[in-house]
Design a protein around this motif. Structure first.
Motif, mmCIF file in Angstrom:
data_model
loop_
_atom_site.group_PDB
_atom_site.id
_atom_site.type_symbol
_atom_site.label_atom_id
_atom_site.label_comp_id
_atom_site.label_asym_id
_atom_site.label_seq_id
_atom_site.Cartn_x
_atom_site.Cartn_y
_atom_site.Cartn_z
ATOM 1 N N GLU A 6 0.834 -1.207 0.000
ATOM 2 C CA GLU A 6 0.000 0.000 0.000
ATOM 3 C C GLU A 6 0.867 1.254 0.000
ATOM 4 N N GLY A 7 2.003 1.207 0.669
ATOM 5 C CA GLY A 7 2.938 2.328 0.617
ATOM 6 C C GLY A 7 3.433 2.558 -0.796
ATOM 7 N N TYR A 8 3.741 1.476 -1.483
ATOM 8 C CA TYR A 8 4.175 1.585 -2.882
ATOM 9 C C TYR A 8 3.079 2.219 -3.731
ATOM 10 N N LEU A 9 1.855 1.745 -3.564
ATOM 11 C CA LEU A 9 0.733 2.311 -4.313
ATOM 12 C C LEU A 9 0.525 3.779 -3.954
ATOM 13 N N SER A 10 0.710 4.118 -2.687
ATOM 14 C CA SER A 10 0.582 5.511 -2.247
ATOM 15 C C SER A 10 1.607 6.390 -2.942
ATOM 16 N N HIS A 11 2.811 5.881 -3.073
ATOM 17 C CA HIS A 11 3.864 6.628 -3.766
ATOM 18 C C HIS A 11 3.538 6.771 -5.253
ATOM 19 N N ASN B 57 -0.614 8.393 -5.260
ATOM 20 C CA ASN B 57 -1.245 9.377 -4.381
ATOM 21 C C ASN B 57 -0.289 10.396 -3.779
ATOM 22 N N GLY B 58 0.907 10.510 -4.309
ATOM 23 C CA GLY B 58 1.783 11.603 -3.904
ATOM 24 C C GLY B 58 2.673 11.357 -2.704
ATOM 25 N N LEU B 59 2.675 10.146 -2.138
ATOM 26 C CA LEU B 59 3.608 9.865 -1.045
ATOM 27 C C LEU B 59 5.022 9.981 -1.594
ATOM 28 N N SER B 60 5.871 10.755 -0.928
ATOM 29 C CA SER B 60 7.227 10.971 -1.435
ATOM 30 C C SER B 60 8.060 9.692 -1.334
ATOM 31 N N LEU B 61 9.096 9.628 -2.139
ATOM 32 C CA LEU B 61 10.001 8.482 -2.096
ATOM 33 C C LEU B 61 10.662 8.373 -0.726
ATOM 34 N N ASP B 62 11.040 9.496 -0.131
ATOM 35 C CA ASP B 62 11.637 9.472 1.205
ATOM 36 C C ASP B 62 10.674 8.881 2.229
ATOM 37 N N PHE C 120 -8.894 1.473 -2.088
ATOM 38 C CA PHE C 120 -7.868 1.558 -1.054
ATOM 39 C C PHE C 120 -7.973 2.893 -0.338
ATOM 40 N N ALA C 121 -7.433 2.934 0.844
ATOM 41 C CA ALA C 121 -7.125 4.181 1.534
ATOM 42 C C ALA C 121 -5.608 4.315 1.430
ATOM 43 N N LEU C 122 -5.140 5.341 0.716
ATOM 44 C CA LEU C 122 -3.705 5.493 0.453
ATOM 45 C C LEU C 122 -3.173 6.775 1.060
ATOM 46 N N LEU C 123 -1.944 6.707 1.523
ATOM 47 C CA LEU C 123 -1.285 7.868 2.110
ATOM 48 C C LEU C 123 -0.938 8.900 1.050
ATOM 49 N N ASP C 124 -1.104 10.174 1.401
ATOM 50 C CA ASP C 124 -0.525 11.231 0.570
ATOM 51 C C ASP C 124 0.713 11.791 1.256
ATOM 52 N N LYS C 125 0.813 11.532 2.555
ATOM 53 C CA LYS C 125 2.006 11.779 3.363
ATOM 54 C C LYS C 125 1.839 10.976 4.638
ATOM 55 N N CYS D 54 -4.174 10.213 4.974
ATOM 56 C CA CYS D 54 -4.559 9.353 3.859
ATOM 57 C C CYS D 54 -5.834 9.853 3.206
ATOM 58 N N GLN D 55 -6.049 9.352 2.022
ATOM 59 C CA GLN D 55 -7.264 9.643 1.271
ATOM 60 C C GLN D 55 -7.966 8.307 1.010
ATOM 61 N N TYR D 56 -9.285 8.347 1.043
ATOM 62 C CA TYR D 56 -10.096 7.147 0.885
ATOM 63 C C TYR D 56 -10.678 7.064 -0.522
ATOM 64 N N ASP D 57 -11.182 5.887 -0.818
ATOM 65 C CA ASP D 57 -11.857 5.650 -2.093
ATOM 66 C C ASP D 57 -10.961 5.931 -3.290
ATOM 67 N N ILE D 58 -9.748 5.432 -3.212
ATOM 68 C CA ILE D 58 -8.847 5.479 -4.356
ATOM 69 C C ILE D 58 -8.889 4.088 -4.988
ATOM 70 N N PHE D 59 -9.350 4.047 -6.209
ATOM 71 C CA PHE D 59 -9.539 2.771 -6.888
ATOM 72 C C PHE D 59 -8.304 2.467 -7.728
ATOM 73 N N VAL D 60 -7.810 1.255 -7.542
ATOM 74 C CA VAL D 60 -6.517 0.854 -8.080
ATOM 75 C C VAL D 60 -6.722 -0.291 -9.066
ATOM 76 N N SER D 61 -6.052 -0.219 -10.191
ATOM 77 C CA SER D 61 -6.160 -1.285 -11.191
ATOM 78 C C SER D 61 -5.482 -2.555 -10.688
ATOM 79 N N GLU D 62 -5.932 -3.665 -11.204
ATOM 80 C CA GLU D 62 -5.313 -4.937 -10.838
ATOM 81 C C GLU D 62 -3.852 -4.970 -11.269
ATOM 82 N N ASP D 63 -3.526 -4.350 -12.390
ATOM 83 C CA ASP D 63 -2.131 -4.291 -12.839
ATOM 84 C C ASP D 63 -1.259 -3.561 -11.819
#
Length: 93
Positions: A4-9, A12-17, A60-65, A69-78
């Motif tokens: 999920e961290g990878y997907l957030s990066h 959804n804008g999660l920085s590489l750091d 997903f609920a994905l981190l922006d930092k 987090c932000q909710y209702d982010i729909f992610v492709s199976e790929d």
């Protein structure tokens, strides 16, 4: 959580750091888990049953930092498979 961290990066804008901090923290407290791509279809089938989904989209609920987090982010199976591959590569060595 690392996937999920990878997907957030990626999505959804999660920085590489911050992604690297998240990875280091989880790997410090939890053992790596090994799994092959043979279970990817099973994992996707399980994810399709989650309450966050909408109209056959996996939500997903994905981190922006860290701490936000932000909710209702729909992610492709790929992208989900890509995140699983990222984890497998991370823990392969």
């Amino acid at each position: 959580m690392i996937c999920e961290g990878y997907l957030s990066h990626k999505l959804n804008g999660l920085s590489l750091d911050e992604l690297n901090d998240l990875i280091a923290t989880f790997r410090r407290y939890f053992e790596d888990y090994t799994f092959s791509s043979a279970i990817d279809t099973t994992l996707l089938d399980l994810m399709r049953n989650d309450k966050k989904n909408l109209s056959n989209q996996i939500g997903f609920a994905l981190l922006d930092k860290i701490g936000s987090c932000q909710y209702d982010i729909f992610v492709s199976e790929d992208d989900i498979i890509e995140s699983l591959d990222f984890y497998r590569e991370l823990t392969a060595g």
